[in-house]
Design a protein around this motif. Structure first.
Motif, PDB file in Angstrom:
ATOM      1  N   SER A 157      24.740 -27.766  -8.768  1.00  0.00           N
ATOM      2  CA  SER A 157      23.495 -27.494  -8.228  1.00  0.00           C
ATOM      3  C   SER A 157      22.446 -27.545  -9.324  1.00  0.00           C
ATOM      4  N   GLY A 184      24.841 -35.555 -10.042  1.00  0.00           N
ATOM      5  CA  GLY A 184      23.397 -35.268  -9.380  1.00  0.00           C
ATOM      6  C   GLY A 184      22.125 -35.645 -10.303  1.00  0.00           C
ATOM      7  N   THR A 219      30.951 -30.154  -6.904  1.00  0.00           N
ATOM      8  CA  THR A 219      29.318 -30.105  -6.767  1.00  0.00           C
ATOM      9  C   THR A 219      28.747 -29.246  -7.851  1.00  0.00           C
ATOM     10  N   THR A 229      26.637 -35.765  -6.011  1.00  0.00           N
ATOM     11  CA  THR A 229      27.245 -34.536  -6.644  1.00  0.00           C
ATOM     12  C   THR A 229      28.746 -34.670  -6.652  1.00  0.00           C
TER      13      THR A 229
END
Length: 589
Positions: free
Chosen positions: A5, A356, A3, A47
């Motif tokens: 962010s 993402g 993942t 993600t």
């Protein structure tokens, strides 16, 4: 799942190709087009890599995904249900895939990976025997006699099966490079004559799992010595398999088989075999299980079933060290591992992968030109070219591209269109092994299968068969002493969960020490046939990846068709340039 962010700005705003999504076909195209010298930006609004073909590495990841499914944030999935036994630690040691596909030896995927010298990028595992739930009463039902008399019966017919299914000399293969193997038996049988002698000396007994899961007879020894087949059955089975392997032959002498196939494409497999090769219903059910199609033999069409059977029997006997196997599977997540490796290979070829980020809008370019990335130009020269599409990403960035490729690339929709097919699926982690499905079938085999297939036939008029892929800890997807069960059946909704639970319970209850269910995930997947109507010039919409158990040849064919549309030729698909080969060789050293 990996993942991220936050992401830094993209290295360029101008690209030859934007690929939306990181499922199998998108990732395959990213490699092929990158190796062909095109600048490729691959994005995924998720993600994690893989999209509908992803894998999860902990129970918490699965629970998070299930919540997204039930909130409507995972198009194509619905009605996710998770169960976890109290006290079970699911933080590590598990890989649970949404796509644990089987790969046949003669599949388009393996041919492609061989030509691209990429087979060693994966850890391949052999898929063992097929098993079908049949009671003694089921097996006792005789075939309906049609008056057809065949000249080949008994062991003679079984020898014909050996010729068809490929009881061949052992050959070298790269699928198990570096694998630790058990010593081969001294009296290893390597050809039809040797196999015949071994079988006549000691007949092969078809195995059972818990009494009612019976091994499907398909190898030479199985057909020659199966107690469930009469000599007449052997003759009919041998003649049917001859038809299967010649149904699409171009040889003039085989045109009669092609004509029979074309004339009977729309008939059901059950009616076709019963009339032309009268086998007992139990044998027809066993044959239907080898197709891995979701319909029972009474509704399965010849046009769909026979090519599947030809693929199975054409691959049987070819896998080195496991001659009873027809298929392989990829450890550490099945096709999810393909997505990861292809995406990394695309990056090595100069592409950029970004998770993402998704597409917000697409429109025809208003700009007169955009600058090509300097890395793609000769000796630092700058050249301006026109890009035909402006793409706004969901983080506000805008990129200019010539092509967009993806599943519903510009207008994704969670709604199920008309003609949608729903499959109920489940994953179970159980506390113990299932014997004897992971034992070697023959003494001369030097590899123990790591996966196998079981089928519970439909028990009601409107029901569908339930398929179970059992994967052992050898695949690296669960701790030692445990197993993964991947289960599916076609359904109109959550009703399929009941059929799945019943089939799994039959398997567990028939063990001497029934294993416990430690964890389970149930969900519905929905797929549809694409319209193939691209929304505008430069936008290519791919069909969604199928819902079955097999990596389909059509997926490779579709990727090659898209490549040809962009490049003008299929030549060079997935090929490495000489410079890239030298770079990889230097890295290996």
């Amino acid at each position: 799942m990996a993942t991220f962010s936050e992401h830094p700005p993209l290295p360029s705003t101008s690209w030859d190709i934007l690929i939306s999504g990181s499922s199998v076909k998108q990732s395959l195209l990213a490699v092929a087009l990158g190796r062909a010298g095109r600048s490729v930006l691959q994005i995924d609004e998720n993600t994690y890599y893989g999209g509908s073909s992803t894998a999860f590495y902990s129970f918490s990841d699965i629970c998070t995904w299930a919540l997204r499914v039930n909130d409507g944030h995972e198009p194509g999935f619905s009605n996710a249900i998770v169960f976890q036994e109290e006290g079970v630690d699911g933080k590590r040691g598990y890989i649970i895939s949404l796509s644990p596909h089987l790969v046949y030896w003669h599949s388009a995927l393996l041919r492609l990976l061989r030509s691209a010298d990429m087979t060693d990028s994966f850890s391949w595992q052999a898929v063992g025997s097929w098993w079908v739930w049949l009671t003694d009463e089921d097996v006792a039902i005789p075939a309906v006699t049609s008056g057809i008399t065949l000249g080949e019966v008994g062991v003679k017919a079984a020898k014909m099966v050996a010729a068809v299914t490929g009881a061949k000399k052992k050959k070298k293969g790269g699928w198990n490079k570096g694998r630790k193997k058990e010593p081969a038996a001294e009296d290893e049988a390597t050809g039809i004559a040797a196999v015949t002698a071994a079988a006549e000396e000691k007949p092969t007994t078809l195995r059972r799992v818990g009494g009612n899961f019976r091994e499907v007879p398909c190898t030479f020894e199985d057909v020659a010595w199966s107690a469930d087949l009469t000599d007449r059955d052997r003759g009919h089975l041998g003649e049917f398999l001859r038809f299967v392997m010649k149904h699409d032959s171009d040889e003039p002498a085989d045109h009669k088989y092609r004509d029979i196939f074309q004339d009977n494409r729309t008939k059901t497999l059950h009616d076709f075999i019963s009339k032309n090769f009268p086998l007992p219903p139990s044998a027809i059910t066993s044959l239907s299980s080898l197709t891995l199609l979701p319909a029972p033999s009474t509704k399965m069409l010849v046009g769909a079933a026979v090519p599947r059977l030809a693929t199975h029997f054409g691959s049987l006997g070819n896998i080195p060290d496991v001659r009873s196997a027809a298929a392989l599977t990829i450890a550490y997540g099945g096709s999810a591992e393909l997505c990861q490796v292809f995406s990394r290979a695309a990056a090595v070829a100069g592409g950029v992968n970004v998770l993402g980020r998704g597409i917000k809008s697409v429109q025809k370019s208003k700009a007169a030109s955009d600058v090509v990335p300097k890395t793609l130009l000769e000796a630092g020269a700058e050249e301006e070219v026109k890009r035909q599409l402006d793409v706004e990403l969901d983080n506000g960035e805008t990129v200019h591209v010539d092509w967009i490729i993806g599943e519903d690339a510009t207008k994704p929709s969670a709604e199920s269109p008309s003609g949608a097919v729903s499959i109920a699926r489940a994953v179970y982690i159980i506390s113990g092994p299932i014997s004897p499905i992971f034992e070697k079938k023959y003494k001369d085999e030097t590899i123990i299968p790591a996966a196998t297939v079981l089928m519970v036939p439909a028990t009601k008029e409107d029901a569908r068969p339930v398929y179970i892929i059992v994967r052992s800890a050898v695949t690296g997807e669960c701790p030692r002493g445990q197993c993964l069960l991947y289960v599916l059946t076609e359904t109109s909704g959550k009703a399929g969960y009941g059929e799945i639970e019943s089939a799994v319970q039959r398997l567990l209850d028939n063990q001497i020490e029934p294993p416990k269910i430690l964890f389970s995930l149930q969900y519905i997947t929905t797929s549809h046939q694409p319209s193939h109507q691209d929304s505008m010039d430069g936008v290519i919409n791919l069909a969604s990846v199928g819902l079955g158990m097999v990596f389909e040849d059509e997926w490779v064919e579709e990727a090659m068709t898209v490549y040809e549309k962009i490049m003008g030729t299929r030549e060079g698909f997935m090929k490495l340039s000489d410079a890239a080969k030298r770079m990889l060789d230097e890295m290996d050293e």
